[in-house]
Design a protein around this motif. Structure first.
Motif, PDB file in Angstrom:
ATOM      1  N   LEU A  40     -12.418   3.642  -9.941  1.00 49.02           N
ATOM      2  CA  LEU A  40     -11.940   3.773 -10.587  1.00 49.02           C
ATOM      3  C   LEU A  40     -12.588   3.836 -12.066  1.00 49.02           C
ATOM      4  N   SER A  41     -12.057   1.707 -12.881  1.00 49.84           N
ATOM      5  CA  SER A  41     -11.781   1.667 -14.009  1.00 49.84           C
ATOM      6  C   SER A  41     -13.039   1.589 -14.479  1.00 49.84           C
ATOM      7  N   GLY A  42     -14.598   1.195 -13.357  1.00 52.09           N
ATOM      8  CA  GLY A  42     -15.360   0.775 -13.930  1.00 52.09           C
ATOM      9  C   GLY A  42     -16.407   2.218 -13.582  1.00 52.09           C
ATOM     10  N   LYS A  43     -15.605   3.535 -13.307  1.00 58.07           N
ATOM     11  CA  LYS A  43     -16.628   5.027 -13.406  1.00 58.07           C
ATOM     12  C   LYS A  43     -16.380   5.209 -14.622  1.00 58.07           C
ATOM     13  N   PHE A  44     -14.404   5.222 -14.811  1.00 56.26           N
ATOM     14  CA  PHE A  44     -14.417   5.929 -16.410  1.00 56.26           C
ATOM     15  C   PHE A  44     -14.232   5.132 -17.934  1.00 56.26           C
ATOM     16  N   ASP A  45     -15.302   4.969 -19.122  1.00 54.84           N
ATOM     17  CA  ASP A  45     -14.933   4.430 -19.803  1.00 54.84           C
ATOM     18  C   ASP A  45     -13.618   4.382 -20.839  1.00 54.84           C
ATOM     19  N   THR A  46     -12.937   5.666 -20.475  1.00 54.91           N
ATOM     20  CA  THR A  46     -11.491   6.177 -20.602  1.00 54.91           C
ATOM     21  C   THR A  46     -10.641   5.481 -20.242  1.00 54.91           C
ATOM     22  N   PHE A  47     -10.993   5.131 -19.110  1.00 49.71           N
ATOM     23  CA  PHE A  47     -10.136   4.538 -18.598  1.00 49.71           C
ATOM     24  C   PHE A  47      -9.295   2.902 -18.652  1.00 49.71           C
ATOM     25  N   TYR A  48      -8.167   3.451 -19.897  1.00 55.20           N
ATOM     26  CA  TYR A  48      -7.728   1.572 -20.765  1.00 55.20           C
ATOM     27  C   TYR A  48      -7.243   0.561 -19.625  1.00 55.20           C
ATOM     28  N   TRP A  49      -6.328   1.630 -18.480  1.00 52.55           N
ATOM     29  CA  TRP A  49      -5.426   0.938 -17.969  1.00 52.55           C
ATOM     30  C   TRP A  49      -5.268   1.981 -16.410  1.00 52.55           C
ATOM     31  N   THR A  50      -5.947   1.382 -15.650  1.00 53.52           N
ATOM     32  CA  THR A  50      -5.257   1.946 -14.129  1.00 53.52           C
ATOM     33  C   THR A  50      -4.487   0.686 -13.182  1.00 53.52           C
ATOM     34  N   GLY A  51      -4.300   1.273 -12.513  1.00 50.77           N
ATOM     35  CA  GLY A  51      -3.060   0.702 -11.514  1.00 50.77           C
ATOM     36  C   GLY A  51      -2.250   1.150 -11.060  1.00 50.77           C
ATOM     37  N   PHE A  52      -0.790   1.251  -9.623  1.00 51.41           N
ATOM     38  CA  PHE A  52      -0.223   1.081  -9.175  1.00 51.41           C
ATOM     39  C   PHE A  52       0.935   0.214  -9.273  1.00 51.41           C
ATOM     40  N   TYR A  53       2.543   1.348  -8.985  1.00 52.31           N
ATOM     41  CA  TYR A  53       3.227   1.099  -9.467  1.00 52.31           C
ATOM     42  C   TYR A  53       3.972   1.643  -7.643  1.00 52.31           C
ATOM     43  N   ARG A  54       4.443   0.143  -7.408  1.00 51.80           N
ATOM     44  CA  ARG A  54       5.019   0.604  -5.333  1.00 51.80           C
ATOM     45  C   ARG A  54       6.489   0.820  -5.730  1.00 51.80           C
ATOM     46  N   VAL A  55       7.175   1.822  -4.879  1.00 52.05           N
ATOM     47  CA  VAL A  55       8.404   2.064  -4.565  1.00 52.05           C
ATOM     48  C   VAL A  55       8.478   1.033  -3.968  1.00 52.05           C
ATOM     49  N   ASN A  56       9.662   0.607  -5.026  1.00 51.85           N
ATOM     50  CA  ASN A  56      11.033  -0.196  -4.580  1.00 51.85           C
ATOM     51  C   ASN A  56      12.280   0.126  -4.546  1.00 51.85           C
ATOM     52  N   ASP A  57      13.068   0.752  -3.821  1.00 53.64           N
ATOM     53  CA  ASP A  57      13.986   1.133  -3.699  1.00 53.64           C
ATOM     54  C   ASP A  57      14.411   2.628  -4.747  1.00 53.64           C
ATOM     55  N   GLU A  58      15.315   2.466  -5.653  1.00 52.20           N
ATOM     56  CA  GLU A  58      15.278   2.826  -6.779  1.00 52.20           C
ATOM     57  C   GLU A  58      14.218   2.345  -7.786  1.00 52.20           C
ATOM     58  N   ASP A  59      13.728   1.627  -7.924  1.00 52.33           N
ATOM     59  CA  ASP A  59      12.473   1.268  -8.866  1.00 52.33           C
ATOM     60  C   ASP A  59      11.114   0.925  -8.201  1.00 52.33           C
ATOM     61  N   LEU A  60      10.395   1.489  -9.844  1.00 58.87           N
ATOM     62  CA  LEU A  60       8.375   0.917  -9.255  1.00 58.87           C
ATOM     63  C   LEU A  60       8.160  -0.120 -10.010  1.00 58.87           C
ATOM     64  N   ILE A  61       7.923  -0.977  -8.684  1.00 64.24           N
ATOM     65  CA  ILE A  61       7.494  -3.121  -8.774  1.00 64.24           C
ATOM     66  C   ILE A  61       6.181  -2.267  -9.129  1.00 64.24           C
ATOM     67  N   ILE A  62       5.712  -2.842  -9.784  1.00 67.62           N
ATOM     68  CA  ILE A  62       3.655  -3.198 -10.446  1.00 67.62           C
ATOM     69  C   ILE A  62       2.865  -3.443  -9.226  1.00 67.62           C
ATOM     70  N   GLY A  63       2.066  -3.243  -9.302  1.00 65.60           N
ATOM     71  CA  GLY A  63       0.999  -3.232  -8.375  1.00 65.60           C
ATOM     72  C   GLY A  63      -0.411  -3.617  -8.604  1.00 65.60           C
ATOM     73  N   PRO A  64      -1.464  -3.568  -7.444  1.00 59.72           N
ATOM     74  CA  PRO A  64      -2.744  -3.507  -8.213  1.00 59.72           C
ATOM     75  C   PRO A  64      -2.886  -2.749  -9.556  1.00 59.72           C
ATOM     76  N   TYR A  65      -3.450  -3.764 -10.355  1.00 56.59           N
ATOM     77  CA  TYR A  65      -4.041  -2.641 -11.133  1.00 56.59           C
ATOM     78  C   TYR A  65      -4.843  -3.284 -12.578  1.00 56.59           C
ATOM     79  N   ILE A  66      -5.496  -2.900 -13.282  1.00 53.41           N
ATOM     80  CA  ILE A  66      -7.335  -3.601 -13.507  1.00 53.41           C
ATOM     81  C   ILE A  66      -6.322  -3.171 -15.664  1.00 53.41           C
TER      82      ILE A  66
END
Length: 146
Positions: A40-66
């Protein structure tokens, strides 16, 4: 089909091909998330930050991102990502500076879309967070394809 939809179709085809060639359902979620971010980040010039936040109980923890360094943890209900996770629905924000409770992980982010990701059982697994350095980047085409 719009130019943006055509790019999404290309990205989807690339992701599906990589997934099948690299092991398919034997791959773990982190590997798949990393691949999606890369395509996705390679395909779209307008994507400044592309990533996942994974569920960890009642929080989101950063996952893979660019992109630039992101927030490492986000509570459910806080910011755009936490709101999308708590409500289990896609959130599009035309201007993050106007979003109540925005968590400014990076001042360069101006607009954002966050899409909930569910596992096969229907449980929330993560959210896909895509930021742009421009306002009003995301629309219904992005909602549909992401």
């Amino acid at each position: 089909m719009s130019d943006k939809a055509a790019l999404y179709q290309e990205a989807l085809s690339e992701i599906e091909a990589i997934f099948e060639e690299e092991g398919g359902s034997n791959l773990d979620a982190i590997a798949v998330m990393a691949t999606i971010c890369s395509v996705l980040s390679g395909k779209f010039d307008t994507f400044y930050w592309t990533g996942f936040y994974r569920v960890n109980d009642e929080d989101l923890i950063i996952g893979p991102y660019i992109g630039t360094v992101g927030c490492l943890q986000i509570p459910f209900g806080k910011g755009v990502c936490g709101t999308a996770a708590a409500e289990k629905k896609t959130v599009i924000v035309p201007d993050v500076r106007a979003f109540p409770g925005d968590i400014a992980c990076d001042a360069g982010s101006r607009s954002e879309i966050v899409v909930p990701v569910f596992d096969i059982a229907g449980d929330l697994l993560a959210v896909l967070d895509v930021d742009s350095s421009e306002v009003n980047t995301f629309d219904e085409v992005d909602r549909r394809w992401l």
